[in-house]
Design a protein around this motif. Structure first.
Motif, PDB file in Angstrom:
ATOM      1  N   MET A 290      20.507  24.782  32.957  1.00  0.00           N
ATOM      2  CA  MET A 290      20.680  24.114  31.670  1.00  0.00           C
ATOM      3  C   MET A 290      19.932  24.817  30.534  1.00  0.00           C
ATOM      4  SD  MET A 290      22.646  21.759  32.650  1.00  0.00           S
ATOM      5  CE  MET A 290      23.103  20.824  34.114  1.00  0.00           C
ATOM      6  N   GLU A 291      18.971  25.683  30.886  1.00  0.00           N
ATOM      7  CA  GLU A 291      18.094  26.260  29.861  1.00  0.00           C
ATOM      8  C   GLU A 291      18.775  27.332  29.019  1.00  0.00           C
ATOM      9  OE1 GLU A 291      15.661  25.179  33.522  1.00  0.00           O
ATOM     10  OE2 GLU A 291      17.594  26.098  33.043  1.00  0.00           O
ATOM     11  N   VAL A 292      19.873  27.933  29.527  1.00  0.00           N
ATOM     12  CA  VAL A 292      20.543  29.039  28.836  1.00  0.00           C
ATOM     13  C   VAL A 292      22.033  28.743  28.768  1.00  0.00           C
ATOM     14  CG1 VAL A 292      20.995  31.523  28.869  1.00  0.00           C
ATOM     15  CG2 VAL A 292      18.816  30.654  29.719  1.00  0.00           C
ATOM     16  N   ASP A 293      22.643  29.096  27.641  1.00  0.00           N
ATOM     17  CA  ASP A 293      24.095  28.954  27.494  1.00  0.00           C
ATOM     18  C   ASP A 293      24.762  30.125  28.219  1.00  0.00           C
ATOM     19  OD1 ASP A 293      26.631  28.301  26.770  1.00  0.00           O
ATOM     20  OD2 ASP A 293      26.450  28.970  24.687  1.00  0.00           O
ATOM     21  N   LEU A 294      25.477  29.846  29.313  1.00  0.00           N
ATOM     22  CA  LEU A 294      26.046  30.892  30.149  1.00  0.00           C
ATOM     23  C   LEU A 294      27.542  31.057  29.920  1.00  0.00           C
ATOM     24  CD1 LEU A 294      24.281  30.317  33.597  1.00  0.00           C
ATOM     25  CD2 LEU A 294      23.986  32.250  32.060  1.00  0.00           C
ATOM     26  N   GLU A 295      27.976  32.293  29.781  1.00  0.00           N
ATOM     27  CA  GLU A 295      29.390  32.631  29.733  1.00  0.00           C
ATOM     28  C   GLU A 295      29.769  33.297  31.050  1.00  0.00           C
ATOM     29  OE1 GLU A 295      30.215  35.052  26.380  1.00  0.00           O
ATOM     30  OE2 GLU A 295      29.374  33.623  24.918  1.00  0.00           O
ATOM     31  N   LEU A 296      30.898  32.886  31.627  1.00  0.00           N
ATOM     32  CA  LEU A 296      31.308  33.384  32.937  1.00  0.00           C
ATOM     33  C   LEU A 296      32.614  34.159  32.850  1.00  0.00           C
ATOM     34  CD1 LEU A 296      30.619  30.193  35.118  1.00  0.00           C
ATOM     35  CD2 LEU A 296      29.068  32.093  34.600  1.00  0.00           C
ATOM     36  N   GLU A 297      32.648  35.298  33.520  1.00  0.00           N
ATOM     37  CA  GLU A 297      33.871  36.088  33.671  1.00  0.00           C
ATOM     38  C   GLU A 297      33.974  36.435  35.159  1.00  0.00           C
ATOM     39  OE1 GLU A 297      33.364  39.467  31.174  1.00  0.00           O
ATOM     40  OE2 GLU A 297      33.126  38.288  29.332  1.00  0.00           O
ATOM     41  N   LEU A 298      34.673  35.609  35.921  1.00  0.00           N
ATOM     42  CA  LEU A 298      34.640  35.697  37.381  1.00  0.00           C
ATOM     43  C   LEU A 298      36.028  35.941  37.957  1.00  0.00           C
ATOM     44  CD1 LEU A 298      32.300  32.630  38.030  1.00  0.00           C
ATOM     45  CD2 LEU A 298      31.648  35.027  37.705  1.00  0.00           C
ATOM     46  N   ALA A 299      36.157  37.028  38.693  1.00  0.00           N
ATOM     47  CA  ALA A 299      37.414  37.327  39.385  1.00  0.00           C
ATOM     48  C   ALA A 299      37.504  36.482  40.647  1.00  0.00           C
ATOM     49  CB  ALA A 299      37.480  38.813  39.751  1.00  0.00           C
ATOM     50  N   ASP A 300      38.677  35.922  40.901  1.00  0.00           N
ATOM     51  CA  ASP A 300      38.884  35.092  42.092  1.00  0.00           C
ATOM     52  C   ASP A 300      39.248  35.986  43.273  1.00  0.00           C
ATOM     53  OD1 ASP A 300      39.138  32.968  43.765  1.00  0.00           O
ATOM     54  OD2 ASP A 300      41.127  32.362  43.053  1.00  0.00           O
ATOM     55  N   GLU A 301      38.250  36.733  43.741  1.00  0.00           N
ATOM     56  CA  GLU A 301      38.456  37.686  44.844  1.00  0.00           C
ATOM     57  C   GLU A 301      37.498  37.353  45.968  1.00  0.00           C
ATOM     58  OE1 GLU A 301      40.488  40.302  45.110  1.00  0.00           O
ATOM     59  OE2 GLU A 301      41.300  40.538  43.082  1.00  0.00           O
ATOM     60  N   ARG A 302      38.009  37.341  47.214  1.00  0.00           N
ATOM     61  CA  ARG A 302      37.139  37.154  48.370  1.00  0.00           C
ATOM     62  C   ARG A 302      36.688  38.508  48.902  1.00  0.00           C
ATOM     63  NH1 ARG A 302      36.368  32.000  50.449  1.00  0.00           N
ATOM     64  NH2 ARG A 302      34.579  33.156  51.299  1.00  0.00           N
ATOM     65  N   LEU A 303      35.437  38.575  49.304  1.00  0.00           N
ATOM     66  CA  LEU A 303      34.847  39.788  49.859  1.00  0.00           C
ATOM     67  C   LEU A 303      34.298  39.462  51.249  1.00  0.00           C
ATOM     68  CD1 LEU A 303      32.813  41.017  46.750  1.00  0.00           C
ATOM     69  CD2 LEU A 303      35.129  41.677  47.412  1.00  0.00           C
ATOM     70  N   PRO A 304      33.945  40.494  52.033  1.00  0.00           N
ATOM     71  CA  PRO A 304      33.279  40.214  53.311  1.00  0.00           C
ATOM     72  C   PRO A 304      32.058  39.331  53.083  1.00  0.00           C
ATOM     73  CG  PRO A 304      33.909  42.514  53.205  1.00  0.00           C
ATOM     74  CD  PRO A 304      34.201  41.933  51.857  1.00  0.00           C
ATOM     75  N   GLU A 305      31.798  38.436  54.043  1.00  0.00           N
ATOM     76  CA  GLU A 305      30.759  37.419  53.860  1.00  0.00           C
ATOM     77  C   GLU A 305      29.405  38.010  53.502  1.00  0.00           C
ATOM     78  OE1 GLU A 305      28.599  33.760  56.340  1.00  0.00           O
ATOM     79  OE2 GLU A 305      30.120  35.016  57.299  1.00  0.00           O
ATOM     80  N   HIS A 306      29.004  39.105  54.184  1.00  0.00           N
ATOM     81  CA  HIS A 306      27.665  39.637  53.921  1.00  0.00           C
ATOM     82  C   HIS A 306      27.550  40.211  52.512  1.00  0.00           C
ATOM     83  CE1 HIS A 306      29.887  43.213  55.078  1.00  0.00           C
ATOM     84  NE2 HIS A 306      28.894  43.988  54.703  1.00  0.00           N
ATOM     85  N   VAL A 405      38.641  49.426  51.563  1.00  0.00           N
ATOM     86  CA  VAL A 405      39.919  48.840  51.135  1.00  0.00           C
ATOM     87  C   VAL A 405      40.746  48.375  52.305  1.00  0.00           C
ATOM     88  CG1 VAL A 405      40.006  50.156  48.993  1.00  0.00           C
ATOM     89  CG2 VAL A 405      40.977  51.138  51.076  1.00  0.00           C
ATOM     90  N   SER A 406      40.406  48.828  53.531  1.00  0.00           N
ATOM     91  CA  SER A 406      41.158  48.400  54.702  1.00  0.00           C
ATOM     92  C   SER A 406      40.669  47.078  55.247  1.00  0.00           C
ATOM     93  CB  SER A 406      41.058  49.451  55.817  1.00  0.00           C
ATOM     94  OG  SER A 406      39.726  49.582  56.273  1.00  0.00           O
ATOM     95  N   ASP A 407      39.539  46.547  54.690  1.00  0.00           N
ATOM     96  CA  ASP A 407      38.996  45.306  55.190  1.00  0.00           C
ATOM     97  C   ASP A 407      39.939  44.160  54.869  1.00  0.00           C
ATOM     98  OD1 ASP A 407      37.390  42.879  55.463  1.00  0.00           O
ATOM     99  OD2 ASP A 407      35.686  44.240  55.631  1.00  0.00           O
ATOM    100  N   PRO A 408      40.356  43.374  55.866  1.00  0.00           N
ATOM    101  CA  PRO A 408      41.315  42.300  55.624  1.00  0.00           C
ATOM    102  C   PRO A 408      40.800  41.246  54.682  1.00  0.00           C
ATOM    103  CG  PRO A 408      40.372  42.153  57.842  1.00  0.00           C
ATOM    104  CD  PRO A 408      39.971  43.461  57.266  1.00  0.00           C
ATOM    105  N   ALA A 409      39.453  41.122  54.550  1.00  0.00           N
ATOM    106  CA  ALA A 409      38.912  40.109  53.657  1.00  0.00           C
ATOM    107  C   ALA A 409      39.261  40.383  52.214  1.00  0.00           C
ATOM    108  CB  ALA A 409      37.376  40.030  53.811  1.00  0.00           C
ATOM    109  N   GLN A 410      39.686  41.614  51.896  1.00  0.00           N
ATOM    110  CA  GLN A 410      39.993  41.975  50.526  1.00  0.00           C
ATOM    111  C   GLN A 410      41.478  41.935  50.228  1.00  0.00           C
ATOM    112  OE1 GLN A 410      38.019  45.796  50.163  1.00  0.00           O
ATOM    113  NE2 GLN A 410      36.465  44.956  51.500  1.00  0.00           N
ATOM    114  N   THR A 411      42.272  41.595  51.218  1.00  0.00           N
ATOM    115  CA  THR A 411      43.709  41.570  51.002  1.00  0.00           C
ATOM    116  C   THR A 411      44.304  40.185  51.198  1.00  0.00           C
ATOM    117  OG1 THR A 411      44.067  42.204  53.318  1.00  0.00           O
ATOM    118  CG2 THR A 411      43.945  43.964  51.698  1.00  0.00           C
ATOM    119  N   ASP A 412      43.456  39.186  51.522  1.00  0.00           N
ATOM    120  CA  ASP A 412      43.958  37.836  51.721  1.00  0.00           C
ATOM    121  C   ASP A 412      44.463  37.258  50.422  1.00  0.00           C
ATOM    122  OD1 ASP A 412      43.331  38.053  54.311  1.00  0.00           O
ATOM    123  OD2 ASP A 412      41.456  36.910  54.233  1.00  0.00           O
TER     124      ASP A 412
END
Length: 412
Positions: A290-306, A405-412
């Motif tokens: 709440m202390e800072v006014d935040l602007e978000l620019e977030l791509a809806d992309e899944r990556l490997p969990e780690h 780029v061959s990781d399936p987590a990036q192509t779902d």
């Protein structure tokens, strides 16, 4: 028989003039079949079988321990045994050739040769004659051994052996590079697996701590607030106003402690990261500040969990620095994935700092422990963290992580 100094010019005179150019082209094609050891060895086996007019060729390549040979290529149908046949250096004819760096010819009665060790899967009894030659790179590094076999008896001539040595020398360099490529790939996979294991262990410990806090401290605080409420109701307000006031203060303190415990649980393991991925996790993280006014620019992309966990933790640490040290009014959190690279950037319009002083404002540690922690997290997953700052001009923390780029987590 000496093998030093053999090169492409040594093919001349070992085969017919019409075959010389064709053989060199075949060698070039075989050594250009790709970076993999097995595809190259398979192409070499086929080429040598044709070049030497033999019935079968086995290409044994030194494994990564440098203590044994592995069958890396063979003429069909023996290609099914690739990777399954291993010979310690010194064992069998191939092991002897590898140890002594000298060719061997057995015209007949292989079983009578003390160096011969039958390998059932390679059906040695089906073949009468054999020739074996080392594959070496300049200035004499062993890469493997070439074996050719014939069903009918064959008196391998010195010219035949010289041809095998020349071919072995010409293909050894390419096979050596393929071995190095394989070793590098193995190290990269081991590093990736290690990073995943380390992060998984960290997150497992965080889950355990979160569960302990929830099941232990939080539950006892809830019970404490119930008992304080009961105590407040049982006290006569007219006679014990002081007691009531103290009970109310104790209850406020219990509520505050419970809120801090719940905040700690959320920081240890945010469930939203599992459910919504990094974009959802970052959005949830931003909503709690709440202390800072935040602007978000977030791509809806899944990556490997780690990788998602690493980026989330870096964003968490960066935003904590913004709140604690930057005196910023606004900040931006950006997450993008493009051209096989994940990029996280947290920037603010705060007071900044002088990187030359190697000290983050508000910290007691040179370089800032938080910055070091973020850099280590980025490096653990193969990424890089960069910090741009200047007094009076804010701070920008950027993390870039190359992705497989061959990781399936990036192509779902």
């Amino acid at each position: 028989m000496p093998t030093g100094g053999l090169g492409a010019h040594d093919v001349h005179g070992l085969v017919d003039a019409d075959r010389e150019v064709a053989l060199l082209l075949d060698i070039i094609a075989a050594t250009s079949s790709g970076p993999g050891v097995e595809p190259m060895a398979a192409a070499v086996a086929r080429m040598i079988t044709a070049a030497t007019a033999s019935d079968v060729c086995f290409v044994h390549v030194l494994d990564d321990t440098d203590r044994s040979l592995t069958l890396a290529g063979a003429t069909p149908p023996f290609d099914e045994q690739v990777g399954r046949v291993r010979l310690p250096l010194g064992s069998g004819v191939s092991g002897w050739v590898a140890s002594h760096r000298e060719p061997v010819v057995i015209i007949s009665n292989k079983e009578d040769d003390p160096r011969y060790v039958p390998i059932v899967s390679l059906r040695g009894s089906d073949f009468t004659s054999m020739a074996s030659a080392p594959m070496e790179t300049e200035p004499g590094g062993l890469v493997g051994v070439l074996n050719v076999h014939t069903i009918s008896r064959r008196d391998f001539t010195p010219r035949d052996i010289q041809l095998l040595l020349v071919i072995g020398r010409l293909i050894a360099g390419a096979l050596h590079q393929a071995r190095l490529h394989r070793q590098l790939s193995a190290r990269e996979r081991a590093h990736e697996n290690f990073a995943e294991q380390v992060i998984a262990a960290q997150e497992s410990e965080r889950r355990r701590l979160a569960a302990d806090i929830h099941d232990g401290i939080s539950q006892r605080l809830v019970s404490l607030t119930y008992r304080l409420d009961a105590a407040a109701r049982a006290v006569d307000d007219a006679e014990t106003a002081e007691a009531v006031e103290q009970i109310e203060k104790a209850r406020d303190l219990a509520d505050l402690t419970l809120a801090e415990a719940r905040s700690a649980i959320g920081g240890l393991r945010p469930p939203v990261l599992d459910d919504l991925g990094l974009a959802g996790g970052l959005a949830s993280l931003a909503s709690s500040i709440m202390e800072v006014d935040l602007e978000l620019e977030l791509a809806d992309e899944r990556l490997p969990e780690h990788i998602e966990v690493a980026l989330y933790r870096i964003a968490q640490e960066s935003l904590q620095n913004v709140v604690k040290h930057s005196r910023a009014l606004t900040a931006t959190v950006s997450f993008t994935v493009a051209d096989g690279v994940a990029r996280l950037e947290v920037s603010d319009n705060g007071i900044g700092f002088d990187p030359g002083e190697e000290r983050v404002p508000g910290t007691n540690n040179v370089g800032g422990y938080g910055m070091l922690s973020m850099a280590e997290r980025a490096e653990l997953v193969g990424g890089r963290l960069a910090v741009r700052a200047r007094p009076g001009s804010g701070t920008t923390v950027t993390v870039t992580i190359p992705l497989d780029v061959s990781d399936p987590a990036q192509t779902d």
